[in-house]
Design a protein around this motif. Structure first.
Motif, short mmCIF file in Angstrom:
data_model
loop_
_atom_site.label_atom_id
_atom_site.label_comp_id
_atom_site.label_asym_id
_atom_site.label_seq_id
_atom_site.Cartn_x
_atom_site.Cartn_y
_atom_site.Cartn_z
N TYR A 1 21.78 -10.78 -11.68
CA TYR A 1 20.78 -11.65 -12.27
C TYR A 1 20.75 -11.35 -13.93
CZ TYR A 1 20.11 -13.77 -7.93
OH TYR A 1 20.06 -14.22 -6.50
N ARG B 1 19.33 -6.49 -9.06
CA ARG B 1 19.48 -7.69 -8.05
C ARG B 1 20.59 -8.21 -8.33
NH1 ARG B 1 15.22 -6.47 -4.29
NH2 ARG B 1 14.18 -4.64 -5.16
N GLN C 1 14.84 -15.13 -10.85
CA GLN C 1 16.11 -14.89 -10.16
C GLN C 1 16.77 -15.92 -9.36
OE1 GLN C 1 15.46 -11.13 -8.54
NE2 GLN C 1 15.87 -9.99 -10.36
N CYS C 2 15.45 -16.35 -8.55
CA CYS C 2 15.71 -17.60 -7.69
C CYS C 2 16.15 -18.85 -8.36
CB CYS C 2 14.48 -17.74 -6.86
SG CYS C 2 14.62 -19.18 -5.62
N LEU D 1 15.73 -10.60 -3.63
CA LEU D 1 15.28 -10.83 -4.83
C LEU D 1 14.23 -9.74 -5.09
CD1 LEU D 1 14.96 -14.80 -5.09
CD2 LEU D 1 16.73 -13.15 -5.69
N THR E 1 21.15 -13.22 -0.89
CA THR E 1 20.56 -12.32 -2.17
C THR E 1 19.44 -11.64 -1.79
OG1 THR E 1 20.24 -12.32 -4.47
CG2 THR E 1 19.09 -13.98 -3.02
N LEU F 1 13.85 -13.39 0.05
CA LEU F 1 13.78 -13.80 -1.59
C LEU F 1 12.34 -13.27 -1.86
CD1 LEU F 1 14.96 -17.61 -1.11
CD2 LEU F 1 16.21 -15.53 -1.63
N THR G 1 11.07 -12.61 -10.04
CA THR G 1 11.55 -13.10 -8.49
C THR G 1 11.85 -14.53 -8.97
OG1 THR G 1 10.28 -11.56 -7.53
CG2 THR G 1 11.21 -13.36 -6.16
#
Length: 280
Positions: free
Chosen positions: A144, A155, A183-184, A172, A170, A210, A180
């Motif tokens: 990421y 991550r 990244q999501c 996170l 994944t 996640l 978080t």
């Protein structure tokens, strides 16, 4: 201080002991609706985290044989354990076909080198997909753009396209809600459209730990809104999901069906999440 997320994890540990469980003596496939069945597992496999027991991978193999999913997504796993889990998935289906795999090693922020499990092999995220035809595209992995500066683990995500299904996984970050969600957001809004464009006819499923929740789930203690999964789901999207709190299985293409928590018998700090999907 015990954060809402940690309270949710404790609640999940209790829930995993109370809900109906899938045992390892038989298969659940006959009880599930026809369609796609995905098993999400976080194995806590590095050997350094407090949740490590050294028994999660053998237990995962037993759960895979019992539940016979179409795909398995693995977080906090070791590359050394993937071959045995691949064999377990092949044995679970017991018919012509093959199992394809993808592995994304997580890097150490301090050195830039792959993190190593206690066993010496790379540590990261993996995808296993059973396919009758064996065809499919090339697996893609990546790190990421935004990482938590307070955590050494960088991550990553992994996506594996097959003839029937494209599966991504994944894990996170857990330390910063803002990171978080970032990244999501990258995964769902940037990575997935590119992955889908390579195989436009195949449905996509995303599964993983996640470290986000759905505030509308209506179960468990209250969770801070900055950890709401809805913050990173694209506006107007057709994403549907099933979850057990912080683990999620999502799809923009398939309709969610039955979901079960599978007993990992105190080998890791997460139950298995078995989710069924069908065509919309």
């Amino acid at each position: 201080m015990v954060t809402p997320l940690l309270r949710r994890r404790s609640w999940l540990a209790v829930l995993a002991l109370l809900v109906p469980l899938v045992g390892v003596a038989g298969t659940a496939s006959a009880q599930e609706p026809a369609g796609v069945r995905v098993l999400q597992l976080n194995l806590c496999g590095s050997g350094y985290a407090v949740c490590w027991t050294g028994r999660a991978a053998p237990r995962a193999a037993a759960v895979i044989r019992a539940s016979a999913p179409d795909a398995v997504t693995l977080n906090e796993t070791c590359a050394d354990d993937v071959p045995a889990l691949r064999r377990a998935l092949a044995e679970a289906h017991g018919r012509a076909g093959s199992v394809r795999t993808a592995f994304a090693p997580a890097a150490d922020r301090r050195t830039g080198e792959p993190i190593r499990c206690r066993t010496g092999g790379p540590y990261g995220e993996a995808v296993l997909v059973w396919t009758a035809g064996g065809a499919g595209g090339v697996a893609t992995t990546g790190a990421y753009r935004v990482q938590d500066p307070r955590q050494d683990e960088q991550r990553v995500w992994a996506c594996l396209p097959t003839d029937r299904l494209t599966v991504c996984t994944t894990h996170l970050t857990s330390g910063s809600p803002a990171v978080t969600v970032a990244q999501c957001t990258q995964l769902l809004r940037d990575v997935l459209p590119e992955v889908r464009s390579g195989r436009p006819g195949a449905p996509v499923v995303v599964a993983g730990d996640l470290n986000l929740v759905t505030t509308s789930s209506g179960s468990g203690p209250a969770v801070a809104p900055d950890r709401d999964l809805a913050a990173c789901v694209p506006a107007g999207s057709r994403y549907r999901h099933v979850d057990d709190g912080v683990q999620h299985v999502l799809s923009p293409d398939l309709r969610p069906g039955a979901v079960r928590l599978l007993d990992m018998r105190r080998t890791t700090d997460h139950p298995g999440l078995l989710a069924s999907f069908s065509a919309t």
